[in-house]
Write an enzyme that holds these catalytic residues in place. Structure first.
Site, PDB file in Angstrom:
ATOM      1  N   LYS A   1       0.841  -1.198   0.000  1.00 24.84           N
ATOM      2  CA  LYS A   1       0.000   0.000   0.000  1.00 24.84           C
ATOM      3  C   LYS A   1       0.877   1.249   0.000  1.00 24.84           C
ATOM      4  O   LYS A   1       1.968   1.234   0.567  1.00 24.84           O
ATOM      5  CB  LYS A   1      -0.899   0.031   1.244  1.00 24.84           C
ATOM      6  CG  LYS A   1      -1.918  -1.083   1.295  1.00 24.84           C
ATOM      7  CD  LYS A   1      -2.870  -0.905   2.466  1.00 24.84           C
ATOM      8  CE  LYS A   1      -3.957  -1.964   2.426  1.00 24.84           C
ATOM      9  NZ  LYS A   1      -4.941  -1.771   3.502  1.00 24.84           N
TER      10      LYS A   1
ATOM     11  N   GLY B   1      -7.994   5.044  -0.900  1.00 23.51           N
ATOM     12  CA  GLY B   1      -8.843   4.933  -2.073  1.00 23.51           C
ATOM     13  C   GLY B   1      -8.351   3.937  -3.105  1.00 23.51           C
ATOM     14  O   GLY B   1      -8.861   3.932  -4.215  1.00 23.51           O
TER      15      GLY B   1
ATOM     16  N   LYS C   1      -0.614  -7.991   5.763  1.00 25.06           N
ATOM     17  CA  LYS C   1      -1.214  -9.279   5.404  1.00 25.06           C
ATOM     18  C   LYS C   1      -2.481  -8.969   4.619  1.00 25.06           C
ATOM     19  O   LYS C   1      -3.265  -8.100   5.020  1.00 25.06           O
ATOM     20  CB  LYS C   1      -1.549 -10.046   6.691  1.00 25.06           C
ATOM     21  CG  LYS C   1      -2.320 -11.311   6.474  1.00 25.06           C
ATOM     22  CD  LYS C   1      -1.395 -12.484   6.341  1.00 25.06           C
ATOM     23  CE  LYS C   1      -2.143 -13.767   5.983  1.00 25.06           C
ATOM     24  NZ  LYS C   1      -1.251 -14.681   5.243  1.00 25.06           N
TER      25      LYS C   1
ATOM     26  N   ILE D   1      -6.166  -9.638   3.544  1.00 25.05           N
ATOM     27  CA  ILE D   1      -7.335 -10.349   4.067  1.00 25.05           C
ATOM     28  C   ILE D   1      -8.264 -10.686   2.911  1.00 25.05           C
ATOM     29  O   ILE D   1      -8.742  -9.791   2.212  1.00 25.05           O
ATOM     30  CB  ILE D   1      -8.100  -9.484   5.107  1.00 25.05           C
ATOM     31  CG1 ILE D   1      -7.184  -9.079   6.252  1.00 25.05           C
ATOM     32  CG2 ILE D   1      -9.322 -10.218   5.643  1.00 25.05           C
ATOM     33  CD1 ILE D   1      -6.656 -10.234   7.063  1.00 25.05           C
TER      34      ILE D   1
ATOM     35  N   LYS E   1     -17.728   3.330  -3.171  1.00 27.18           N
ATOM     36  CA  LYS E   1     -18.848   2.670  -2.507  1.00 27.18           C
ATOM     37  C   LYS E   1     -20.130   2.924  -3.280  1.00 27.18           C
ATOM     38  O   LYS E   1     -20.314   4.008  -3.843  1.00 27.18           O
ATOM     39  CB  LYS E   1     -18.991   3.214  -1.077  1.00 27.18           C
ATOM     40  CG  LYS E   1     -17.795   2.857  -0.191  1.00 27.18           C
ATOM     41  CD  LYS E   1     -17.780   3.671   1.089  1.00 27.18           C
ATOM     42  CE  LYS E   1     -16.489   3.425   1.849  1.00 27.18           C
ATOM     43  NZ  LYS E   1     -16.262   4.463   2.883  1.00 27.18           N
TER      44      LYS E   1
ATOM     45  N   ARG F   1     -12.742  13.516   7.839  1.00 27.64           N
ATOM     46  CA  ARG F   1     -13.738  14.413   7.235  1.00 27.64           C
ATOM     47  C   ARG F   1     -15.148  13.868   7.497  1.00 27.64           C
ATOM     48  O   ARG F   1     -15.295  12.768   8.010  1.00 27.64           O
ATOM     49  CB  ARG F   1     -13.512  14.426   5.723  1.00 27.64           C
ATOM     50  CG  ARG F   1     -13.606  13.002   5.160  1.00 27.64           C
ATOM     51  CD  ARG F   1     -13.678  12.925   3.655  1.00 27.64           C
ATOM     52  NE  ARG F   1     -14.067  11.580   3.247  1.00 27.64           N
ATOM     53  CZ  ARG F   1     -13.234  10.575   3.027  1.00 27.64           C
ATOM     54  NH1 ARG F   1     -11.936  10.754   3.165  1.00 27.64           N
ATOM     55  NH2 ARG F   1     -13.686   9.392   2.675  1.00 27.64           N
TER      56      ARG F   1
END
Ligand code: MV4
Length: 456
Positions: free
Chosen positions: A158, A164, A201, A203, A237, A292
């Site tokens: 990451k 995002g 890790k 998931i 989403k 936020r």
């Protein structure tokens, strides 16, 4: 309370914040780009100031333009909404230097949470469970390999400056690590101007569950429970709900207590969202904190009765949480939100243009947050969210029934929308049963495409 507030945003969230200000007796100042001249956030504010050309980088993201507008209008505070300048610590610092209250946490906290690896270490120190992974930044692919051997594959790389989903790579074995390490570094460097990576890790079949929290400026904190946000596509989403069917009362209380302590440790202020992944054993692991107001805040408002945007304004004005919140927070019923996007139904590309017909559903248990209207325009310059449809029922089944009814009455002509996609998701047995993870949409869309190719 503030006398006058500037809303540094557009669309439905600008209107949402303006409404909260109006109801608190605060005078409002809207800012707008040349593409938003006829927008409702401009019409419904007490004053409106044009801050530049259509592109967000030339207007809503232009810090000197926003600060100049705030100074000309003589406001005491700025509400940044979500996206745009909302998690920009430099902007919050400029506000502070200009003697304007930034409605959000202090810039130091925003900066900490923006550096995802530092946020992870801060949470670890505050005894919030994190995933096994690297301690700090990985400087080389070799170093990444050592951590991966320790953590065990699959792992996920990451970006420190990420969030995002950009600059992320899932790594299944040691052989593919060097290539994916370099790909993630390059992508992160291009997207964020910083290629630094860390590792966790990975998931599998995770659920995305987030906790809404509040902290005042006197060290008092509260948890407004969780939202389930696993129905997403390409890190956007689509459907959110509260509460999560997977979180027990005991877990909810434990996590709430843990987060309240953690927020005090960190010196958090105002509204925030702590994101977790839930594994197959129902364990929660911290992944990120958003500093936020979130798009999906209305589902929490529905089940708690708390107006989170008003709470933000009152906290920023120095009020105490015990004056803002009811003495006992409780969950009432179940709420679901559909994000209505102006987008192509198969390609999911933005669908801009002139709206020719617009009917917003209403009735008991239905809320619509939108800045769109009949004869409005969806400009091509901004994100594609044109409305949020929220259904609140006594239980999940009633919320679903209300949502299906409302989706069938939501009419938008002139641009394509995600309404048909939402209607299809609400027909899905797995969704209706609450059986889904973050891979749901990909499987759903693949199954749908295959059914089109080979009609039964
Ligand atoms: C993860 C994960 C699995 N394991 N971290 C995606 C966005 C960002 N907020 C964090 N994300 C994820 N982090 C660990 N340790 C799964 C996701 C994830 C995801 C990853 C790949 C492809 C699609 C995804 C959709 C949602 C979440």
């Amino acid at each position: 309370m503030f006398r006058k507030v500037l809303v540094a945003n557009r669309g439905e969230i600008a209107l949402r914040v303006l409404n909260a200000c109006r109801e608190l007796g605060i005078r409002t100042v809207a800012v707008y780009s040349e593409a938003d001249r006829n927008s409702l956030h401009v019409r419904f504010a007490d004053e409106a100031i044009c801050i530049g050309p259509p592109r967000a980088s030339d207007s809503y993201l232009n810090v000197p333009a926003v600060i100049s507008a705030a100074e000309i209008a003589d406001v005491e505070a700025i509400h940044p909404g979500y996206g745009l300048l909302s998690e920009n610590a430099n902007f919050a610092e400029v506000c502070r230097a200009s003697n304007i209250k930034f409605i959000g946490p202090p810039p130091e906290v925003t900066r900490l949470m923006g550096e995802k690896e530092k946020a992870r270490q801060a949470m670890k120190k505050a005894k919030v469970p994190i995933l096994p992974g690297s301690d700090g930044i990985l400087t080389t692919a070799e170093e990444a390999r050592k951590w991966a051997d320790e953590v065990g594959y699959p792992v996920i790389l990451k970006a420190k400056a990420g969030g995002g989903g950009r600059g992320m790579r899932i790594v299944c074995d040691a052989e593919e690590l060097p290539n994916l390490f370099h790909a993630a570094t390059t992508e992160a460097a291009n997207a964020f101007g910083n290629g630094e990576l860390y590792m966790e890790k990975f998931i599998e079949q995770a659920r995305h569950i987030e906790f809404q929290v509040l902290a005042d400026e006197h060290g008092n904190t509260a948890s407004l429970f969780e939202r389930e946000c696993s129905i997403q596509r390409r890190h956007q989403k689509l459907i959110e709900e509260a509460p999560s069917m997977q979180v027990t009362t005991k877990m909810r209380e434990e996590v709430g207590r843990m987060l309240c302590r953690c927020l005090r440790d960190i010196g958090y202020q105002n509204s925030g969202t702590v994101e977790f992944l839930m594994n197959g054993d129902h364990q929660l692991f911290f992944i990120e904190m958003n500093t936020r107001i979130q798009v999906e805040h209305p589902v929490t408002e529905a089940i708690t009765g708390v107006d989170i945007v008003k709470a933000q304004l009152r906290i920023a004005a120095g009020e105490r949480l015990d004056a803002i919140l009811p003495s006992k927070l409780e969950i009432r019923g179940h709420a679901i939100e559909c994000r209505i996007n102006a987008e192509h139904p198969q390609k999911f590309t933005p669908s801009a243009g002139q709206i020719t017909a617009f009917n917003v559903p209403g009735g008991n248990g239905i809320r619509v947050d939108t800045a769109q209207y009949a004869e409005g325009v969806v400009p091509p310059y901004y994100d594609s969210l044109i409305a949020k449809l929220i259904a609140h029922g006594a239980d999940r089944a009633e919320a679903i029934a209300k949502m299906e009814r409302a989706l069938s009455q939501f009419i938008v002509q002139g641009v394509d929308t995600s309404i048909p996609l939402h209607q299809a998701i609400f027909q899905d047995a797995g969704f209706r049963a609450g059986e889904f993870d973050i891979g749901f949409m990909e499987r759903f869309l693949t199954a749908g495409a295959e059914a089109e190719e080979q009609p039964a």
